[in-house]
Design an enzyme around this catalytic site. Sequence first.
Site, PDB file in Angstrom:
ATOM      1  CE  LYS A   1      41.132  15.739  -3.655  1.00  0.00           C
ATOM      2  NZ  LYS A   1      40.776  17.083  -3.199  1.00  0.00           N
TER       3      LYS A   1
ATOM      4  CD1 TRP B   1      46.024  16.780  -0.241  1.00  0.00           C
ATOM      5  CD2 TRP B   1      44.950  15.596   1.315  1.00  0.00           C
ATOM      6  NE1 TRP B   1      44.877  17.470   0.095  1.00  0.00           N
ATOM      7  CE2 TRP B   1      44.202  16.768   1.041  1.00  0.00           C
ATOM      8  CE3 TRP B   1      44.459  14.698   2.279  1.00  0.00           C
ATOM      9  CZ2 TRP B   1      42.993  17.053   1.695  1.00  0.00           C
ATOM     10  CZ3 TRP B   1      43.255  14.991   2.925  1.00  0.00           C
ATOM     11  CH2 TRP B   1      42.542  16.159   2.631  1.00  0.00           C
TER      12      TRP B   1
ATOM     13  CG  ASP C   1      46.060  10.037  -2.621  1.00  0.00           C
ATOM     14  OD1 ASP C   1      45.202   9.976  -3.524  1.00  0.00           O
ATOM     15  OD2 ASP C   1      45.937  10.766  -1.612  1.00  0.00           O
TER      16      ASP C   1
END
Lengths: 361, 361
Positions: A196, A102, A172
Amino acid sequence: MTRAYNFSAGPAALPEPVLRQVRDEMLEWQGERASVMEVSHRGKAFVECAARAESDLRELMAIPDDYHVLFLQGGATTLSALLALNLAGPDQAVDVVLTGHWGEKALDNIAASVKANVAASGKGDGYTGIPDPSGWQLTPGAAFVHYTPNETIHGVEFHDIPDVGDVPLVADISSNVLSRPMDVSRFGVLYGGAQKNLGPSGLAIAIIRKDLLGRHGRALPPIFELQNQARNDSMFNTPPTFGWYVLGLVLQWLKAQGGAAAMGEVNRRKAENLYAAIDGSGGFYRNNVQAPARSWMNVPFFLPDETREQAFLAEAKAAGLVGLKGHRALGGMRASIYNAMPEAGVQALVDFMGDFARRHG
Amino acid sequence: MTRAYNFSAGPAALPEPVLRQVRDEMLEWQGERASVMEVSHRGKAFVECAARAESDLRELMAIPDDYHVLFLQGGATTLSALLALNLAGPDQAVDVVLTGHWGEKALDNIAASVKANVAASGKGDGYTGIPDPSGWQLTPGAAFVHYTPNETIHGVEFHDIPDVGDVPLVADISSNVLSRPMDVSRFGVLYGGAQKNLGPSGLAIAIIRKDLLGRHGRALPPIFELQNQARNDSMFNTPPTFGWYVLGLVLQWLKAQGGAAAMGEVNRRKAENLYAAIDGSGGFYRNNVQAPARSWMNVPFFLPDETREQAFLAEAKAAGLVGLKGHRALGGMRASIYNAMPEAGVQALVDFMGDFARRHG
């Protein structure tokens, strides 16, 4: 049929009491004689719902007053692109630290708009740890430093906040937000997709130090200008109201659990239990991440061969344990054990893993 | 408590059978032993759900094979900005035709990235009609012409597709998608937010002629590159899965109603009934839009004074008619009568309006 223990990485399990409330008020919400999906985002009922979610998030994360809290359309990837446009001019440097997939994806989306510099990368080691901060090649005067505190695919997590001096740190936190206490004042921006640890997909949050907005000097479409959302309580355009509402219910559930500190204790125990099962399997299960960087949220692991991995997935599903297939980028298995996964779910997985290893070892 | 007739402009009413199904499968969806919000967008069940929605939309709108159908995060405003970046280079001209508030907003978001030209505007007339196409100042060789076939605030609708020659026509159909048949082949792009006629907010659709993508020559963040979504079945990143699922249920409901042609007949009758009530009120109710441009979807109307407008809203709510307050940009009342509003709901409003005028006239 009963609900399974769901180890999906995202979209991921939600607390069952939240889903029950969503179900119970699906046709009529809060005396509105309509679903929450059907009412105006500018009506009193939704505005109050939205404000309560912001206030609960501020309380749960102890967000200082000099930070905006935004609720936005999209996910973390969209936000990484928008943050580059909003926090840096085209000729400014942005440093990125890569500890997994990511971070790479954020880099791709940042690099189109600024001078991006990879200050450190764990790629050479297959993303199994965190590059020693003493070796990070940080750019003096960079607009910001971006990193991913928890990498959901590689299962690599920072257990401390890195020190990058006066340069704003942008993180993030899609996959570890509210999984434990976090000192917001150490960051320029915390952002993430909701799917999530907070709610359904299609909603993102951004916690932004107020002085960082409005300085980029670019000609942006107004909808890309985060200052416009900050000035309009995240209602510069129609927000994803249903997701915002569900996120608000998740926050209320988190408060009832005792907040970030309590979740941190539960999450530590869940992770210790699962890693102990892997490490104690005599090599039947393997997790390749260096111990100090092992994630509390996402635990990738491998079996001796693909045949047994297939059997593992099938038997786990039959035992009521779903969402365990690893990401296609890494293969193997992955157990995502976010806030909504109870300790009993991790124990059920640990028990199953022991039993499976005995039968297939 | 019972559900009201909900005239909100967006987020807007959804078909009640859809909400009932969402409620009934909230905790366990399609044998997944989890909510649809909790399962991976890459799992078999969700991929099938997503593909069915695309296939149903293609069938309902008769979308030719040389068009992509994308399901995206965000809404129409985000898409207007992205379409400018994806369909035109920075030095290319884009023409816009303004017939209300949303056209202006699209212009703001397009103009940051291209040479935007207002080819025609109804602003001088307070957006009460459509500028005569013979007077449109179109730019030869423009990258595209943008317009808003139905303006939800001003209640102005094109009842025919304008002829702009070979330049691709790009239309924001957020508020009139599937309200009647529409010849997709006449357009370069049809796009819109879902929250008026299709589903919850936070999801947008884009129907894009395939040859228009990938020609802009800009360095875009990959997440802004619509070609990436087209190549990945709208799963270049995590899509808003819950919204996509609800939209799919709405499409199934639309098919059961007989599709766009059947809805067009119903919507014509609903609009005729409501405009007749306004025009037949002896001036108590006023709609200022020129008859040929009156919207079938959004009917703004005014009462003699603000005191009676307040009374109207309060009494309407007591009578089970909600969401009637006009947009703050225009004031007055507004009845949005999208596909999910049954004829009985419009009749109830018409009856109430007649009764209110008798008592307050």
